[in-house]
Design an enzyme around this catalytic site. Structure first.
Site, PDB file in Angstrom:
ATOM      1  N   ARG A 183       0.588  -1.223  -0.050  1.00 34.87           N
ATOM      2  CA  ARG A 183       0.011  -0.189   0.101  1.00 34.87           C
ATOM      3  C   ARG A 183       0.796   1.269   0.104  1.00 34.87           C
ATOM      4  O   ARG A 183       0.483   2.122  -0.655  1.00 34.87           O
ATOM      5  CB  ARG A 183      -0.803   0.124   1.316  1.00 34.87           C
ATOM      6  CG  ARG A 183      -2.377  -0.258   1.095  1.00 34.87           C
ATOM      7  CD  ARG A 183      -2.738  -0.796   2.547  1.00 34.87           C
ATOM      8  NE  ARG A 183      -1.864  -1.782   2.853  1.00 34.87           N
ATOM      9  CZ  ARG A 183      -1.867  -3.182   2.460  1.00 34.87           C
ATOM     10  NH1 ARG A 183      -3.031  -3.535   1.688  1.00 34.87           N
ATOM     11  NH2 ARG A 183      -1.028  -4.025   3.172  1.00 34.87           N
ATOM     12  N   THR A 184       1.646   1.285   0.854  1.00 35.75           N
ATOM     13  CA  THR A 184       2.357   2.592   1.039  1.00 35.75           C
ATOM     14  C   THR A 184       3.059   3.184  -0.277  1.00 35.75           C
ATOM     15  O   THR A 184       3.137   4.087  -0.720  1.00 35.75           O
ATOM     16  CB  THR A 184       3.275   2.602   2.365  1.00 35.75           C
ATOM     17  OG1 THR A 184       2.462   2.186   3.407  1.00 35.75           O
ATOM     18  CG2 THR A 184       3.799   3.904   2.565  1.00 35.75           C
TER      19      THR A 184
ATOM     20  N   LYS B 220      25.402  -3.511  -1.208  1.00 37.92           N
ATOM     21  CA  LYS B 220      26.647  -3.265  -1.268  1.00 37.92           C
ATOM     22  C   LYS B 220      27.447  -2.545  -0.161  1.00 37.92           C
ATOM     23  O   LYS B 220      28.576  -2.377  -0.134  1.00 37.92           O
ATOM     24  CB  LYS B 220      27.113  -2.641  -2.813  1.00 37.92           C
ATOM     25  CG  LYS B 220      26.828  -3.193  -4.028  1.00 37.92           C
ATOM     26  CD  LYS B 220      27.099  -2.466  -5.220  1.00 37.92           C
ATOM     27  CE  LYS B 220      26.642  -2.771  -6.590  1.00 37.92           C
ATOM     28  NZ  LYS B 220      26.617  -1.976  -7.463  1.00 37.92           N
TER      29      LYS B 220
ATOM     30  N   ARG C  72      11.269   3.833   3.434  1.00 32.49           N
ATOM     31  CA  ARG C  72      10.563   3.021   4.314  1.00 32.49           C
ATOM     32  C   ARG C  72      11.980   2.337   4.625  1.00 32.49           C
ATOM     33  O   ARG C  72      12.798   1.787   3.801  1.00 32.49           O
ATOM     34  CB  ARG C  72       9.520   2.101   3.817  1.00 32.49           C
ATOM     35  CG  ARG C  72       9.571   0.925   5.140  1.00 32.49           C
ATOM     36  CD  ARG C  72       8.178   0.206   4.592  1.00 32.49           C
ATOM     37  NE  ARG C  72       7.208   1.040   4.881  1.00 32.49           N
ATOM     38  CZ  ARG C  72       5.638   0.458   4.890  1.00 32.49           C
ATOM     39  NH1 ARG C  72       5.729  -1.010   4.671  1.00 32.49           N
ATOM     40  NH2 ARG C  72       4.810   1.021   5.112  1.00 32.49           N
TER      41      ARG C  72
ATOM     42  N   HIS D  10       5.016   6.214  11.500  1.00 31.89           N
ATOM     43  CA  HIS D  10       4.667   6.003  10.334  1.00 31.89           C
ATOM     44  C   HIS D  10       3.662   7.164  10.118  1.00 31.89           C
ATOM     45  O   HIS D  10       2.136   6.882   9.712  1.00 31.89           O
ATOM     46  CB  HIS D  10       3.760   4.661   9.774  1.00 31.89           C
ATOM     47  CG  HIS D  10       3.415   4.217   8.684  1.00 31.89           C
ATOM     48  ND1 HIS D  10       3.340   5.078   7.508  1.00 31.89           N
ATOM     49  CD2 HIS D  10       3.147   3.068   8.243  1.00 31.89           C
ATOM     50  CE1 HIS D  10       3.013   4.342   6.464  1.00 31.89           C
ATOM     51  NE2 HIS D  10       2.997   2.913   6.686  1.00 31.89           N
TER      52      HIS D  10
END
Ligand code: NCD
Length: 306
Positions: free
Chosen positions: A51-52, A80, A101, A129
Site C-alpha cells: 500500500r504505502t 553493497k 521506508r 508511520h
C-alpha cells in the site's frame, strides 16, 4: 525545505489545511492532474510494502508527475554496503521529493539531515508511520465528521505497531480524545508513548486485555496486525499472533456507528465476514491514503493550484 518524519512536524493548522486539500482533491481530481508535471518522486523502500509504496506512486502519477525507486534493500546499493546518507545524496540529484521506508528507527531522520529534497518517512522500524496517520485522520474526519471528542480503541500489537504510535502522537493534540488500549500484556504500548505522550498530555486511557469488554463505548476501533518481523522469538509470535480476532459476533457488541479501521495488511485479526459490515471502513481508508499523499506531495513541494 520541509520533511515529514513524524506527525508532529505538522502543526494542527497545517494538518487541517492538508486534510482540506486532500478533500478538495477527492472531489475535484481533474484540477490536480497536472500539478506535478515535470516533477519526480523517488520511493526508497528497504522493507516490504504494498500500500504505502504503491499509494505514493499512484499519488504522484495522479498529479501528473513521475516516479522512480527501489522496493527492497536487496535491489539497491544497500546490498553493497552503501549508507543511507550516501544514498540520499545520490537520490537528491535524481528526484524532487522522496518517500523512505526503513527497518531501522531514525533512518529517515538521518537521510533528511543530508538531503537536499524533502524526505517523507514511510515507516521506520517500530517507530513512526506519519503518512498512515494522515490516512487514518482523513478517514476519521471524513466519515465521523470530526477529530475531537472521540473514544478510540487501539487493538493488537501496540508495542511494535508504528501506525499506533504515530496515530496517538497526532490525536492527543485534539480535544476530548480518550483511548482504550487493548493488547496482550507482552504487546502493551511502550512507555515512550504511554508515559511520555499520553500521561504527559493528561490524556484519559485505560488498558484492557479483552476486546469484548472494550467494544461497548468505542467511536473507532483501530485493529492492527501482530508485527511478526519485529519479534526476536518466533515461538512468542506464534503464541500471540491470534490474540484478537474481530468477527461478526463481536461486532454485534459494538455501537451501531463505531468505525473499524486497519492500516492493512490484515492477517487473521479481522475475519472476512466483517468486510460486509458497513462499519468496516479499512478498504475506504486505502483510497483516502492516496488523496492525502497527493496533498502531502503538493504541500512539501510548495505547489498551489487555484
Ligand atoms: C503498516 C506498516 O507498514 O506499519 N502497513 C501500512 O503501511 N499500511 C501496518 C503493518 O504492516 O501492519
Amino acid at each position: 525545505m520541509r520533511h515529514l518524519l513524524s506527525p508532529l512536524d505538522l502543526s494542527i493548522d497545517e494538518l487541517d489545511n492538508l486534510l482540506d486539500l486532500a478533500t478538495d482533491i477527492e472531489h475535484n481530481p481533474d484540477k490536480y492532474s497536472e500539478a506535478c508535471k515535470g516533477k519526480k518522486l523517488a520511493t526508497l523502500f528497504y522493507e516490504p510494502s504494498t500500500r504505502t509504496r504503491l499509494s505514493f506512486e499512484s499519488a504522484m502519477l495522479n498529479l501528473g508527475g513521475n516516479v522512480l525507486g527501489f522496493s527492497s534493500a536487496d535491489s539497491s546499493s544497500a546490498a553493497k554496503g552503501e549508507s543511507v546518507s550516501d544514498t540520499i545524496r545520490i537520490i537528491s540529484c535524481y528526484a524532487d521529493i522522496c518517500a523512505m521506508r526503513h527497518p531501522k528507527e531514525g533512518a529517515p531522520l538521518v537521510a533528511a539531515s543530508k538531503s537536499s529534497i524533502p524526505v517523507i518517512n514511510a515507516g521506520d522500524g517500530g517507530h513512526q508511520h506519519p503518512t498512515q496517520t494522515l490516512t487514518d485522520l482523513m478517514t476519521i474526519r471524513s466519515l465521523k465528521g470530526r477529530l475531537s471528542n472521540l473514544t478510540i480503541g487501539l487493538c493488537g500489537d501496540l508495542k511494535f505497531g508504528r501506525t499506533v504510535h504515530s496515530l496517538i502522537n497526532a490525536l492527543v493534540r485534539y480535544e476530548g480524545i480518550k483511548f482504550v488500549l487493548i493488547s496482550p500484556n507482552e504487546l502493551r504500548l511502550p512507555d515512550y508513548i504511554r508515559v511520555d505522550v499520553l500521561e504527559k498530555n493528561n490524556i484519559e486511557y485505560i488498558e484492557a486485555e479483552h476486546l469484548e469488554d472494550a467494544l461497548e463505548n468505542l467511536d473507532i476501533l483501530y485493529m492492527t496486525r501482530v508485527q511478526k518481523e519485529r519479534f526476536f522469538n518466533e515461538e512468542e509470535y506464534i503464541r500471540l499472533k491470534d490474540s484478537y480476532i474481530l468477527n461478526a459476533e463481536k461486532m454485534a457488541l459494538a455501537p451501531k456507528d463505531m468505525l473499524v479501521l486497519h492500516p492493512l495488511p490484515r492477517v487473521n485479526e479481522i475475519s472476512v465476514e466483517v468486510d460486509n459490515d458497513e462499519r468496516a471502513v479499512y478498504f475506504k481508508q486505502v483510497q483516502y491514503g492516496v488523496y492525502v499523499r497527493m496533498a502531502l506531495i503538493l504541500t512539501l513541494l510548495n505547489i498551489t493550484i487555484e
